[in-house]
Scaffold this active site. Structure first.
Site, short mmCIF file in Angstrom:
data_model
loop_
_atom_site.label_atom_id
_atom_site.label_comp_id
_atom_site.label_asym_id
_atom_site.label_seq_id
_atom_site.Cartn_x
_atom_site.Cartn_y
_atom_site.Cartn_z
N HIS A 1 42.54 40.75 19.48
CA HIS A 1 42.98 39.88 20.57
C HIS A 1 44.50 39.98 20.71
O HIS A 1 45.22 39.94 19.69
CB HIS A 1 42.57 38.43 20.29
N MET B 1 34.81 42.41 27.09
CA MET B 1 35.13 41.16 27.77
C MET B 1 33.93 40.21 27.87
O MET B 1 33.90 39.32 28.70
CB MET B 1 35.71 41.43 29.16
N ILE C 1 31.36 37.43 25.85
CA ILE C 1 31.12 36.63 24.64
C ILE C 1 29.68 36.87 24.24
O ILE C 1 28.77 36.62 25.03
CB ILE C 1 31.35 35.12 24.93
N ALA D 1 30.64 32.72 17.02
CA ALA D 1 29.99 32.54 18.33
C ALA D 1 30.93 31.93 19.38
O ALA D 1 30.55 31.77 20.54
CB ALA D 1 28.75 31.66 18.17
N SER E 1 42.11 52.03 25.15
CA SER E 1 43.24 52.69 24.49
C SER E 1 43.25 52.38 22.99
O SER E 1 43.59 53.23 22.17
CB SER E 1 44.56 52.27 25.12
N ASN E 2 42.81 51.16 22.64
CA ASN E 2 42.70 50.86 21.20
C ASN E 2 41.64 51.75 20.56
O ASN E 2 41.79 52.27 19.47
CB ASN E 2 42.33 49.40 21.00
C1 GRF Z 1 43.42 44.76 24.20
O1 GRF Z 1 44.70 44.16 24.15
C2 GRF Z 1 42.39 43.81 23.65
O2 GRF Z 1 42.82 43.05 22.55
C3 GRF Z 1 42.18 42.93 24.84
O3 GRF Z 1 42.14 43.80 25.95
C4 GRF Z 1 42.93 44.93 25.63
C5 GRF Z 1 42.04 46.12 25.74
O4 GRF Z 1 42.83 47.22 25.90
N1 GRF Z 1 40.92 42.19 24.73
P1 GRF Z 1 42.15 48.68 25.84
O5 GRF Z 1 40.89 48.61 26.69
O6 GRF Z 1 41.86 48.97 24.40
O7 GRF Z 1 43.21 49.59 26.42
#
Ligand code: GRF
Length: 187
Positions: A108, A89, A91, A141, A12-13
């Site tokens: 984050h 998700m 690292i 890192a 969604s971001n």
């Molecule tokens: C966001 O809040 C991001 O910061 C976190 O997981 C969420 C991802 O949301 N790591 P989306 O996949 O962008 O809806």
């Protein structure tokens, strides 16, 4: 300015970034959108928007190192000015950070350095803070570590659930990410 966006979930971001670019209010090119697993809505949205997409499926590689190398090679091939992790998700390996040090932007859903990791929203609620928020930073890192670029506070309301709070944080997160990308694009 060219960016590659990495997602693992709904994106969604990312959708907010796509909308801002299409609206002409964000002067950058999304060179590609990639995920570490197949079937993410984030990649589906991107393909629907006509963007180039890729999947470097974690399960396709015998070792973590093989996946790290494949991700770096795939992303570097697009020659991005910045890589944006938005809900990604994994690292990434130090070699990825070396390649994109100072050019790997992460979002984050907490006010780092508080509550890093995969459950930042839940951890803030469990701790009982009254204000949490979101952070955009240059990732190094570590886990959600690196120089902070910008932050937005978001109050935790008495009747919040993790879901309602995270959705409210994401509204602030999208605005913050677009603001940061605009600043980087105009720098
Ligand atoms: C966001 O809040 C991001 O910061 C976190 O997981 C969420 C991802 O949301 N790591 P989306 O996949 O962008 O809806």
């Amino acid at each position: 300015m060219r960016i590659v966006v990495l997602v693992s979930g709904t994106g969604s971001n990312l959708q907010a970034v796509i909308d801002a670019v299409e609206a002409g209010s964000l002067p950058l090119e999304i060179a590609a959108v990639g995920a570490d697993r197949p079937g993410t809505l984030g990649v589906e949205r991107s393909a629907a928007a006509g963007l180039e997409t890729f999947v470097v499926n974690f399960k396709d590689y015998a070792t973590r190192g093989d996946w790290d190398a494949a991700l770096l090679e795939t992303v570097a091939a697009y020659k991005p000015d910045y890589v944006v992790s938005s809900g990604f998700m994994r690292i990434v390996a130090p070699s990825f950070i070396d390649a994109f040090e100072g050019r790997y932007v992460n979002t984050h859903p907490a006010l780092l350095p508080s509550f890093p990791g995969a459950h930042g929203v839940r951890d803030a609620m469990t701790y009982g803070v009254k204000v949490t928020g979101c952070t955009v930073h240059f990732a190094d890192a570590g886990v959600d570590t690196g120089p902070i670029i910008a932050q937005t506070p978001v109050a935790i309301l008495p009747n919040d659930t993790e879901e309602t709070l995270h959705e409210r944080i994401k509204v602030a997160e999208r605005e913050l990410l677009i603001e940061v990308l605009n600043d980087l694009a105009r720098a």
